[in-house]
Scaffold this motif. Sequence first.
Motif, PDB file in Angstrom:
ATOM      1  N   LEU A 268       0.831  -1.201   0.000  1.00 30.93           N
ATOM      2  CA  LEU A 268       0.000   0.000   0.000  1.00 30.93           C
ATOM      3  C   LEU A 268       0.869   1.256   0.000  1.00 30.93           C
ATOM      4  O   LEU A 268       0.660   2.178  -0.804  1.00 30.93           O
ATOM      5  CB  LEU A 268      -0.902  -0.015   1.238  1.00 30.93           C
ATOM      6  N   LEU A 269       1.861   1.280   0.875  1.00 36.67           N
ATOM      7  CA  LEU A 269       2.751   2.439   0.944  1.00 36.67           C
ATOM      8  C   LEU A 269       3.518   2.609  -0.362  1.00 36.67           C
ATOM      9  O   LEU A 269       3.703   3.724  -0.856  1.00 36.67           O
ATOM     10  CB  LEU A 269       3.743   2.289   2.101  1.00 36.67           C
ATOM     11  N   GLN A 270       3.963   1.496  -0.919  1.00 38.78           N
ATOM     12  CA  GLN A 270       4.701   1.549  -2.176  1.00 38.78           C
ATOM     13  C   GLN A 270       3.838   2.156  -3.289  1.00 38.78           C
ATOM     14  O   GLN A 270       4.306   3.001  -4.054  1.00 38.78           O
ATOM     15  CB  GLN A 270       5.105   0.126  -2.552  1.00 38.78           C
ATOM     16  N   ALA A 271       2.589   1.717  -3.361  1.00 39.28           N
ATOM     17  CA  ALA A 271       1.687   2.241  -4.394  1.00 39.28           C
ATOM     18  C   ALA A 271       1.417   3.725  -4.165  1.00 39.28           C
ATOM     19  O   ALA A 271       1.422   4.533  -5.103  1.00 39.28           O
ATOM     20  CB  ALA A 271       0.383   1.449  -4.408  1.00 39.28           C
ATOM     21  N   LEU A 272       1.180   4.115  -2.910  1.00 39.00           N
ATOM     22  CA  LEU A 272       0.942   5.535  -2.602  1.00 39.00           C
ATOM     23  C   LEU A 272       2.172   6.365  -2.956  1.00 39.00           C
ATOM     24  O   LEU A 272       2.053   7.471  -3.492  1.00 39.00           O
ATOM     25  CB  LEU A 272       0.610   5.715  -1.115  1.00 39.00           C
ATOM     26  N   HIS A 273       3.339   5.820  -2.671  1.00 38.48           N
ATOM     27  CA  HIS A 273       4.584   6.528  -2.948  1.00 38.48           C
ATOM     28  C   HIS A 273       4.758   6.740  -4.456  1.00 38.48           C
ATOM     29  O   HIS A 273       5.062   7.842  -4.918  1.00 38.48           O
ATOM     30  CB  HIS A 273       5.751   5.719  -2.363  1.00 38.48           C
ATOM     31  N   ARG A 274       4.515   5.698  -5.232  1.00 33.20           N
ATOM     32  CA  ARG A 274       4.659   5.828  -6.692  1.00 33.20           C
ATOM     33  C   ARG A 274       3.637   6.791  -7.272  1.00 33.20           C
ATOM     34  O   ARG A 274       3.943   7.573  -8.171  1.00 33.20           O
ATOM     35  CB  ARG A 274       4.500   4.454  -7.354  1.00 33.20           C
ATOM     36  N   LEU A 275       2.412   6.729  -6.744  1.00 28.75           N
ATOM     37  CA  LEU A 275       1.378   7.637  -7.237  1.00 28.75           C
ATOM     38  C   LEU A 275       1.738   9.082  -6.860  1.00 28.75           C
ATOM     39  O   LEU A 275       1.557  10.012  -7.659  1.00 28.75           O
ATOM     40  CB  LEU A 275       0.033   7.243  -6.629  1.00 28.75           C
ATOM     41  N   ALA A 276       2.257   9.255  -5.662  1.00 26.45           N
ATOM     42  CA  ALA A 276       2.681  10.592  -5.230  1.00 26.45           C
ATOM     43  C   ALA A 276       3.817  11.107  -6.102  1.00 26.45           C
ATOM     44  O   ALA A 276       3.883  12.299  -6.421  1.00 26.45           O
ATOM     45  CB  ALA A 276       3.122  10.553  -3.758  1.00 26.45           C
ATOM     46  N   GLN A 277       4.704  10.218  -6.526  1.00 27.14           N
ATOM     47  CA  GLN A 277       5.783  10.629  -7.435  1.00 27.14           C
ATOM     48  C   GLN A 277       5.204  11.129  -8.755  1.00 27.14           C
ATOM     49  O   GLN A 277       5.682  12.117  -9.316  1.00 27.14           O
ATOM     50  CB  GLN A 277       6.729   9.450  -7.706  1.00 27.14           C
TER      51      GLN A 277
END
Lengths: 214, 214
Positions: free
Chosen positions: B194-203
């Motif tokens: 979940l954090l990884q996906a949020l991080h990539r989307l935030a990028q």
Amino acid sequence: MRLAELSRRSGVSTATIKYYLREGLLPPGRQINATTAEYDEEHLRRLRLVRAMIQVGQVPVAKVREVLGHVDDDSLGRSMRLGASLWALPQVPEPDEEDEYVQAAHQEVAALLDRLGWRNAKLLAAISPAYRSLVVAVAAFRRLGYDWGVEQLAPYAELMHRTAVLDLDNMETHPSEAERIEFAVLGAILNEPLLQALHRLAQEEETTRRYGFA
Amino acid sequence: MRLAELSRRSGVSTATIKYYLREGLLPPGRQINATTAEYDEEHLRRLRLVRAMIQVGQVPVAKVREVLGHVDDDSLGRSMRLGASLWALPQVPEPDEEDEYVQAAHQEVAALLDRLGWRNAKLLAAISPAYRSLVVAVAAFRRLGYDWGVEQLAPYAELMHRTAVLDLDNMETHPSEAERIEFAVLGAILNEPLLQALHRLAQEEETTRRYGFA
């Protein structure tokens, strides 16, 4: 520098470097005579990137070639070059759109982006692998009975946004556009294990602060 | 509830539930007669945890049994129960202590923990897999020529600490100690994607904010 020095400085064997050259993952050196070629700092940098993708990221050779094609495509703007490079890296499985939890997760993620004001991410939803990964992750929580809504997700998203700001600030310290894009691809491969390790260590620190060591 | 209802409510087939019962991953139901057993909400919760570990986390059955042994060991304090449960989950490869980059990374991580004031994490260094994962990740950066020091690492660590604070705040909303520990184990499996996906989307959001869509 000659092949032997390129090997020594990169820590990659000459046999592997020759393989990368044959596969077109590394541009040919400047031919000095029939048996000798000369390599420069750009070869060294590119070699590091290739090795990180293959050895650390376990990216297949064909994918590496695809990513490098985007990294080198200076006809694209920076966002497109970054996007194309990062999206060519391996992604999580696609969401099953028939699944009821996936459908609920889509609504949840859309509401989350509205709350956050991430308008660009919303515009990219139809094509972004990160968006689909998020839907898969939220659906996994829901399937296990944790109906996490915008209230629970938003604070995590804000922290990940601040993480992404750091990522881009770091990227911008690199002088050339090629180095910036390379750094971003490396970051996608190396940064996630780093963040994961920092997160787990922080959990241990916080757990023992709250509850002691017993 | 009977086996059929447990299957329906969990989405796990009766054959798989019987397998988990045989393997001791699920405590036996209350036997009503020779052929029928009765299951309760605790079975349902445990079944979700087992399924998350096996299907989402791809944890081997023997490891699941080990993790559950720690989850259920109420002779331990909360930190030990959490630690033992999370440390039993699969970890990244161990650092090669002979490697010069690993040795430099050890010093870097020690300096980072000093700067952050993470005294507990430092005390746990000798036994914590998260500490070793961090050393491996920092060594990977160094090997590629990015000599990230405390200056670069500390802001990421601060954000991950805030993420860990959220994790524990969420954990504490669960009423019983067993549920809290189960939630932490689930979190370790589900939260990272979940954090990884949020991080990539935030990028993506931040990239397009800074550089536009082209």
